[in-house]
Design a protein around this motif. Structure first.
Motif, PDB file in Angstrom:
ATOM      1  N   UNK A 134       8.167   2.292   3.132  1.00  0.00           N
ATOM      2  CA  UNK A 134       8.725   2.001   4.725  1.00  0.00           C
ATOM      3  C   UNK A 134       8.726   1.360   4.719  1.00  0.00           C
ATOM      4  N   UNK A 135       8.701   0.083   5.068  1.00  0.00           N
ATOM      5  CA  UNK A 135       8.703  -1.338   5.181  1.00  0.00           C
ATOM      6  C   UNK A 135       8.830  -1.593   6.044  1.00  0.00           C
TER       7      UNK A 135
ATOM      8  N   UNK B 124       0.192  -0.190  -0.708  1.00  0.00           N
ATOM      9  CA  UNK B 124       0.689   1.375  -1.493  1.00  0.00           C
ATOM     10  C   UNK B 124       1.631   1.098  -2.422  1.00  0.00           C
ATOM     11  N   UNK B 125       1.010  -0.636  -3.164  1.00  0.00           N
ATOM     12  CA  UNK B 125       1.764  -1.186  -4.778  1.00  0.00           C
ATOM     13  C   UNK B 125       1.680   0.134  -5.426  1.00  0.00           C
ATOM     14  N   UNK B 126       0.512   1.275  -5.206  1.00  0.00           N
ATOM     15  CA  UNK B 126       0.177   1.757  -6.242  1.00  0.00           C
ATOM     16  C   UNK B 126       1.524   3.327  -6.195  1.00  0.00           C
TER      17      UNK B 126
ATOM     18  N   UNK C  63       9.673   0.180  -2.735  1.00  0.00           N
ATOM     19  CA  UNK C  63      10.870  -0.702  -2.468  1.00  0.00           C
ATOM     20  C   UNK C  63      10.816  -1.505  -3.289  1.00  0.00           C
ATOM     21  N   UNK C  64      12.036  -2.938  -3.447  1.00  0.00           N
ATOM     22  CA  UNK C  64      11.540  -3.518  -4.286  1.00  0.00           C
ATOM     23  C   UNK C  64      11.270  -4.536  -3.237  1.00  0.00           C
TER      24      UNK C  64
ATOM     25  N   UNK D 204       2.413 -11.450  -6.631  1.00  0.00           N
ATOM     26  CA  UNK D 204       3.187 -10.640  -6.398  1.00  0.00           C
ATOM     27  C   UNK D 204       3.159  -9.906  -6.945  1.00  0.00           C
ATOM     28  N   UNK D 205       3.968  -8.551  -7.399  1.00  0.00           N
ATOM     29  CA  UNK D 205       3.677  -7.090  -7.821  1.00  0.00           C
ATOM     30  C   UNK D 205       4.144  -7.600  -9.304  1.00  0.00           C
ATOM     31  N   UNK D 206       3.751  -6.158  -9.823  1.00  0.00           N
ATOM     32  CA  UNK D 206       4.085  -6.338 -11.281  1.00  0.00           C
ATOM     33  C   UNK D 206       4.462  -4.996 -11.130  1.00  0.00           C
ATOM     34  N   UNK D 207       5.614  -4.270 -11.074  1.00  0.00           N
ATOM     35  CA  UNK D 207       5.870  -3.395 -11.083  1.00  0.00           C
ATOM     36  C   UNK D 207       5.876  -2.066  -9.734  1.00  0.00           C
TER      37      UNK D 207
END
Length: 533
Positions: free
Chosen positions: A117-118, A143-145, A149-150, A171-174
């Motif tokens: 949601x940002x 909630x990266x799982x 959003x990009x 930094x997230x990977x995927x």
């Protein structure tokens, strides 16, 4: 003066609040921190439907029923030899006043952003509040799982909407089902995301990030095209974003950013490691006389919150005091500067949400609870004798008003007692009209009225209903001339009321009505939208 041991205890304390838009994961993040601090031994039951367990920070019945935080909880726990004082703020926008008061007692904040949601409206308002005190902000994108959003777009959104520079620490990977982990920009390692599992004792296991690979081994675990895509993005991130600057962070110019998933037990310990290493320890505080340094030997503190009936068995009222300086000991005598009264604090407590334990010793940054019998107010300063006051805490004019009707007239005494106590803790504002003694309530949002209705029924055994009342605005009025004030009161008695502290307020039926009256008397009378507690 202070000893090396005393100074070390101050340096090893972190006092902060967690802020977010509702449903961004604030309560889950809080739970994971308590899990890391070994306060709780199982996770994953936060407000789940059908579960009899709730977040430790949500102790009030309406919070458990509605699944939202509407009051402040204070939790203390240890993490890697540091003492963490965590203040869980109300999650609903109707309780922004309470959040403002909480932010006067912390040294920094952790802001939770939902990756899908940002930046949301409530977050914008909370950041505006933190800016009033230039409170440092750490950001956790949660909630990266799930679908997200990009990540670059998210940081752009934070920078543009909140006017704060983002400094990614990892930094997230995927993301979503393809969320593989995070890359640490500091140690150049990838930390793999392992979905949570449970052991035979049914306790959640928190997987610390195993240092499995370096950046150049990407192609050994990912498909070649995807590995190259990840590598290019990480190279871009390394070059585009500035490095962490402690001065900018402490001035609230920049925010360190972390990624993870609280529900998946991933990323919270990485952020907490950063908190204990880089976040500010208890700092100095301004008073109306001088600046108080936390390393001073004399005990000082201020009240930022009052809560009634945290324990229904004892019908208690607790005043939350932030210790600013000195070492507090059980049985210590402190003076309330406002009243001059001396308190012997032999039963002060510290909190783990609804649970409490007697304080034997407390240091700057700690929050202790003082039993209050109606003689302590929000904003009160406590010292060992010196006469000064910490910066006062404002009360804001409400925006919505309701008239109270008591179902059982024989319960009027209990109603008055309940309203006084709820108003003292800042849950609601209570007014009584001068001309006919009509009691009406004022609030920022509608949910506050529901909370009052609920708490009066549960805690004071009083049933009420609300009626609409023709009030648009109220303003506190002051006048240096007693004669002018008396003339004004005689002419406008039907538009006047007293708040719970007997301060005079003007009742306006519209903004036009307020403007006409204030313009007419502006030479003699001030109409203010705030007043100090």
């Amino acid at each position: 003066m202070f000893t090396i041991n005393y100074e070390d205890r101050i340096k090893k304390r972190r006092t902060f609040a967690i802020i977010s838009h509702p449903d961004a994961g604030k309560t889950t993040v809080t739970e994971k921190m308590l899990f890391l601090g070994k306060v709780i031994h199982t996770t994953g039951t936060v407000k789940s439907k059908g579960s009899s367990k709730y977040a430790k920070s949500d102790w009030m019945e309406i919070e458990r029923r509605r699944g939202i935080s509407v009051t402040t909880s204070v939790m203390q726990f240890s993490y890697k030899n540091y003492i963490i004082n965590l203040l869980d703020t109300p999650g609903h926008e109707d309780f922004s006043e309470d959040t403002y008061r909480i932010l006067t007692a912390v040294d920094f904040c952790i802001m939770i952003i939902d990756a899908a949601k940002g930046v949301e409206e409530r977050t914008k308002k909370l950041i505006e509040v933190t800016r009033l005190r230039k409170t440092p902000i750490i950001t956790f994108i949660n909630k990266l799982d799930r679908y997200s959003k990009n990540s670059i777009s998210l940081l752009d959104e934070i920078e543009s909407d909140l006017n704060i520079k983002c400094i990614p620490i990892n930094w997230p990977i995927g993301s979503g089902t393809s969320f593989y982990g995070i890359y640490s920009l500091k140690d150049k390692k990838i930390y793999k995301y392992l979905k949570k599992k449970k052991n035979k004792q049914n306790h959640d296991i928190l997987f610390n990030y195993p240092k499995i690979l370096n950046l150049f081994s990407l192609k050994k675990i990912y498909e070649e095209n995807y590995a190259e895509e990840i590598y290019e993005e990480l190279q871009l991130i390394e070059n585009v974003y500035d490095k962490y600057d402690s001065i900018e962070f402490l001035k609230s110019i920049s925010t360190p950013v972390f990624f993870g998933t609280a529900l998946g037990n991933f990323g919270i310990d990485y952020m907490l490691d950063y908190v204990v290493k880089y976040a500010p320890s208890p700092n100095s505080r301004k008073t109306n006389v001088r600046i108080v340094d936390p390393k001073e030997s004399f005990v000082t503190g201020f009240i930022f919150k009052i809560q009634a009936n945290m324990d229904l068995r004892h019908r208690d009222r607790v005043a939350f005091m932030r210790v600013v300086s000195g070492t507090f000991f059980k049985g210590m005598k402190l003076k309330n500067v406002r009243t001059g009264k001396i308190f012997v604090l032999s039963d002060a407590v510290y909190f783990i949400a609804g649970e409490r334990r007697i304080v034997n010793v407390a240091y700057p940054g700690d929050v202790i609870g003082i039993h209050n019998h109606g003689t302590i107010n929000i904003g009160d300063t406590f010292t060992e004798g010196e006469n000064f006051s910490f910066i006062e805490i404002p009360l804001f004019a409400p925006e919505i008003f309701k008239k109270i009707l008591l179902k059982n007239p024989l319960k009027k005494k209990q109603l008055v007692k309940g309203l006084i106590e709820l108003s003292e803790e800042g849950t609601i504002q209570v007014f009584k009209k001068i001309d006919n003694n009509t009691i009406f309530l004022g609030a920022i949002g509608l949910l506050q009225f529901e909370v009052v209705l609920d708490r009066l029924k549960i805690e004071y055994k009083v049933d009420i209903v609300y009626n609409d009342i023709n009030i648009s605005l109220i303003r506190w009025i002051k006048c240096k001339s007693k004669k002018k004030l008396k003339d004004f009161m005689n002419k406008y008695s039907q538009y006047l009321a007293l708040d719970f502290k007997k301060n005079l307020v003007y009742i306006a039926t519209s903004s036009a009505n307020l403007k006409i009256t204030s313009d007419l008397y502006k030479k003699y009378i001030s109409f203010s939208s705030t007043i100090n507690f």
